[in-house]
Design an enzyme around this catalytic site. Structure first.
Site, short mmCIF file in Angstrom:
data_model
loop_
_atom_site.label_atom_id
_atom_site.label_comp_id
_atom_site.label_asym_id
_atom_site.label_seq_id
_atom_site.Cartn_x
_atom_site.Cartn_y
_atom_site.Cartn_z
N ASP A 198 0.85 -1.19 0.00
CA ASP A 198 0.00 0.00 0.00
C ASP A 198 0.89 1.24 0.00
O ASP A 198 1.78 1.37 0.86
CB ASP A 198 -0.90 0.03 1.24
CG ASP A 198 -1.94 -1.07 1.23
OD1 ASP A 198 -2.45 -1.39 0.14
OD2 ASP A 198 -2.24 -1.63 2.30
N ASP A 258 -14.01 -2.86 -1.58
CA ASP A 258 -13.81 -2.61 -0.15
C ASP A 258 -15.18 -2.52 0.51
O ASP A 258 -16.04 -1.76 0.06
CB ASP A 258 -13.06 -1.29 0.07
CG ASP A 258 -11.70 -1.27 -0.61
OD1 ASP A 258 -11.09 -2.35 -0.73
OD2 ASP A 258 -11.26 -0.17 -1.01
#
Length: 262
Positions: A13, A132
């Site tokens: 990330d 998500d």
């Protein structure tokens, strides 16, 4: 559970070109250089590598093409890149920079047909839908822009539509579990894997060996995303694959060549 080899995928990330990790998509802490970390995983038995520019959509930032290009020079395993992909040109440039697949999230919520256009142009094998979600009132709701925006969209309905549009696989992240080290959301994985016939990548909460095994055996995940446990060297990919093999899970035997305790 799939009869194909399960993939172990380290996730990098990135926020403003720095590797970060947080909990439930917040409290981000800088932990390293993306190029150095990518090199570590490319030589340590990872089956694929996932690079997510988590700030790109939320801040309308540009995609880190130069970083992807540098990683692709030494990365000889499949590379999936996501974050800030809004147009066909974004996908095209990422593939030219060295990505093997692109993960599309917020743009597919705003315009689900965008996925169909990408599949038509580049093929389903290149297109990953990143979803998500959070548990809300007994079901799961899709969140966009790095988990910042509630959409009111049912995650299961959304995923079914994406699969109908031809997406090659689903990167499924439980925001509730992200960074908690409490294990993947098995109920979520089960619900999705029973609905669709494309590979599901489990993300959010994986830490212990047993978490990974549970996602595969109980949740029918085809691949697992891992971050903190690998970033902080809790164990090696070789050790994880050895454990999974002992559980009867089919994995690629890189750990034999790399050594059990690399």
């Amino acid at each position: 559970m799939t009869s194909l080899s399960v993939r172990i995928i380290p996730c990098i990330d990135v926020n403003y070109d720095k590797v970060v990790k947080g909990t439930k998509f917040s409290g981000l802490v800088n932990i390293g250089n993306p190029i150095l970390l990518a090199n570590k995983y490319c030589v340590s038995g990872a089956d694929e590598l996932c690079f997510l520019n988590i700030s790109a959509s939320a801040t309308n930032r540009t995609i880190l093409y130069e970083t992807i290009s540098k990683i692709s020079e030494f990365c000889f395993i499949p590379l999936t890149v996501g974050g800030g992909i809004r147009k066909i040109k974004d996908v095209e440039y990422l593939l030219k920079a060295g990505a093997d697949k692109v993960a599309i999230n917020s743009a597919s919520i705003i315009n689900p047909g965008f996925i169909a256009n990408c599949v038509d142009r580049f093929g389903s094998q290149c297109i990953v839908s990143s979803v998500d979600c959070k548990a809300i009132n007994g079901t799961w709701e899709v969140f966009s822009h790095s988990g910042l925006r509630s959409t009111g969209i049912d995650a299961l309905d959304h995923i079914c539509k994406l699969v109908q549009y031809g997406v090659g696989e689903i990167l499924l992240t439980s925001i509730d579990r992200d960074g908690t080290n409490d294990g993947y959301d098995i109920a979520l994985l089960k619900s999705v894997s029973q609905l669709v016939n494309v590979p599901i990548i489990a993300s959010g909460g994986g830490s212990e060996f047993r978490h990974v095994a549970s996602a595969i055996i109980e949740g029918s995940a085809s691949a697992v995303l891992l971050a903190s446990a690998l970033h902080y060297d809790k164990y090696s990919i070789s050790q994880l694959k050895y454990f999974l093999g002992r559980c009867g899970i089919l994995v690629r035997d890189d750990y034999i060549n790399n050594g059990l305790f690399d």
